[in-house]
Design an enzyme around this catalytic site. Sequence first.
Site: not given
Ligand code: NAD
Length: 815
Positions: A266, A249, A300, A191, A397, A244-246
């Site tokens: 990640e 996660g 990130c 996704k 962050e 995505g975000s902590t």
């Molecule tokens: P996000 O966590 O809001 O979303 C990431 C993905 O998860 C999106 O596809 C979103 O639709 C999905 N998602 C959100 N809530 C969900 C849930 N409850 N269940 C299932 N899926 C869900 O993050 P974002 O705003 O898209 O990205 C920014 C964040 O990602 C920042 O915190 C950044 O540091 C982190 N990031 C980390 C890395 C890494 O490799 N460590 C790389 C890129 C971004």
Amino acid sequence: MSVMEIFETMEYGPAPESSSLALAWIKEHEPFQLFINNQWVKPDQGNYFESNNPANGKTLTKVASADKADVDTAVAAARQAFKSWSKTPGHVRARYLYAIARHIQKHSRLLAVLEALDNGKTIRETRDLDIPLVARHFYSHAGWAQLMESELPDYQAVGVVGQIIPWNFPLLMMAWKIAPAIAMGNTVVLKPARYTSLTALKFAEILQEVGLPAGVVNIVTGEASKAGDALVNHPDIDKIAFTGSTDVGRSIRKSTAGSGKKLSLELGGKSPFIVFDDADLDSVVEGVVDAIWFNQGQVCCAGSRLLVQENIAERLINKLRARMENLRIGDPLDKTMDIGAIVSPGQRAEIQQLVDIGVKEGAQLWQPSTACPTDGSFFPPTLFTNVAPASTLAQVEIFGPVLVTLTFRTPSEAVEIANNTRYGLAASIWSDNINLALDIAPKLKAGSVWVNSTNLFDAACGFGGYKESGYGREGGKEGLYEYVKPAWLARSQPKNATAPAVVADQDADEGTGNGVVHTDALEALTTEDQSSLPSIDRTPKLFIGGKQVRPDSGYSLTITAGNGRIIGEVGEGNRKDIRNAVEAAHKASSWAGATTHNRAQILYYIAENLAVREAEFARRIVEQTGREYADALGEVQTSLSRLFSYAAWADKYEGSVHRPPMRGVVLAMKEAIGVVGIACPDEYPLLGFISLVAPAIAMGNSVVVVPSTQAPLSATDCYQIFETSDLPAGVVNIVTGNREELSKVLAEHHDVNAMWYFGTAEGSKTVELASTSNMKRTWVNYGRSRNWLHRPQGEGQEFLREATQIKNIWVPYGE
Ligand code: NAD
Ligand code: MN
């Protein structure tokens, strides 16, 4: 602009990349459907959402919004495809990955423009960084598909993998997920993030061109609350890989707890960019530009905290401000732009909000005088000085082009400030003194460390976090383990039984035991054996900080044999004892810095001291389990062999040197995780304990161990062995008592860095749930037993991998 004006101002002229082909491609496909089983499928409920161009706020197109029913269809397709894909020879899989890489290169311009249009990042970046790295990732993993049979002979694919990615590097994050997964024979349902689905859909078209077998990769576009949620909670998925975000996660860790799904995360970061006073400041300035203004700071691992040595702070800040005046912000498709648009107005508002808080908290804001476009979601490069280390700006962050500055005086102060964060994704060190840089690198709690460089990535090098930046690595051989499981582990689903049984394994390749339980075996002992049993009043206490201490509760637990006979008592540990043990374990952290030779010597010494008490330990096992004496003796002897194995591994489980395409090396160091909580299995009271403690301490961790509740005496008998083996105080701490309660306390503890649990299915779930307090790594058995006597199950690299985390230190060289 006339030639004369250009000559006078030395201004750049406009240099736009044409969007016409990309826009035509979009029109042709509108509205975008889901990609399932190699076909374009309308969403079940007929819902679509808009995808926008953040540089002008205009709608680009409509994209299907998947719901649970669509995710079900996609998972079923992936499950079906897994049957043949997982058995497809590595060479055939390699051919597909190679073809994908070739096609990405052929479509690179369209992909670069699409990415810039949909995300707002500059074409310079998508063209020169995102897309080339995507192609490189597929090439490199074509190689891993080819080599899997020879390089990972004891492993197999995990199964169907659900993958969820963010919007900041849409195609690159997709490549990091899909390439290793399908290289190792898994099938995928991915996704994309809602803001940025288009390049993933162009990628799907490439898969059709390449002729990848149907169902191997499925792409379900959609929203977090529908498609994302359905994917995370789908019962037929074997692994979730999330970037995505902590916060998200954490919620995924909670929803998958106890399900047996493998998980890699990640997550976010707040990475330090450390500048020592001997650094070349002109290089530093360009480094800062790449660290925090690259991709509008939506990275990130962005170097978002500038830590500068106090005596050069003013000079550096002045240079930085001058450089910031020259940063060009505007149309992402203009090839001369440094900074593009923030992905969405909502995201822009969040950045603004954090900046406002920073100002309110007293930090000094500075932005260049150059104009920032106002028609799209643009945010000017921003620099904060006078930032307090505990303030919001220094801790949260921001995920935008906002740099905060802190100063330090000494190297050790720099390390302390650098590590003063809940994250641990990356760090940069700038110094012309290589001794200093290489001294600091191992002290930083971060997965990637760049020396005199920043934001470097490559398919050959692992990327991933320490602490709350998540677990698992992407890239390199180290990243492959996220997509395989040991071949002996037939399935990763939990079994229903809550109490593990001792398994008899016909293949046992060592030890004499077959695990058969004889409850009347104690009676079969000779009188001589009976008379030498320890008397009941010798109640072992707890073992904390190298001392035997009374349990805080003042209570003892009675230990009975299988036949109900009382065989001893142990202290009943509680929450307070665990806290003391964790503190003692932290005080022993210099163990991680002990030489590997020294750790090996101590493990051999422990084995030596156990060997002289072989018979006594065997009798103890007979007492507790009712097994045959010969069988128990086999367990002791296997434990000795195991100690020897980890003494051997202590100086042989080494890191590696990666060679990415640059002048330089990347040192992949295997480091201890820190304090590891260990809950021991009920079967094999001694061997289960040794098999877990030995690899953990061999790799430099200190441990807090909770032995089996019903059979703790083999562990407590080890106190004297540890005391006489030169093991530093606090490296091994043992708290007896109720294993389930104590494991939960350990799993919740903020200062425990990893938790291993070998007990019931219910207890495994509890540990995974409780681990979210600090996103500690967990390793649990879901109530399934292993045959600890059988080497592939009871010993080896699986244990060593769990006991370490890999840090990649990038060291460029040359003038
Ligand atoms: P996000 O966590 O809001 O979303 C990431 C993905 O998860 C999106 O596809 C979103 O639709 C999905 N998602 C959100 N809530 C969900 C849930 N409850 N269940 C299932 N899926 C869900 O993050 P974002 O705003 O898209 O990205 C920014 C964040 O990602 C920042 O915190 C950044 O540091 C982190 N990031 C980390 C890395 C890494 O490799 N460590 C790389 C890129 C971004
Ligand atoms: Mn978009």
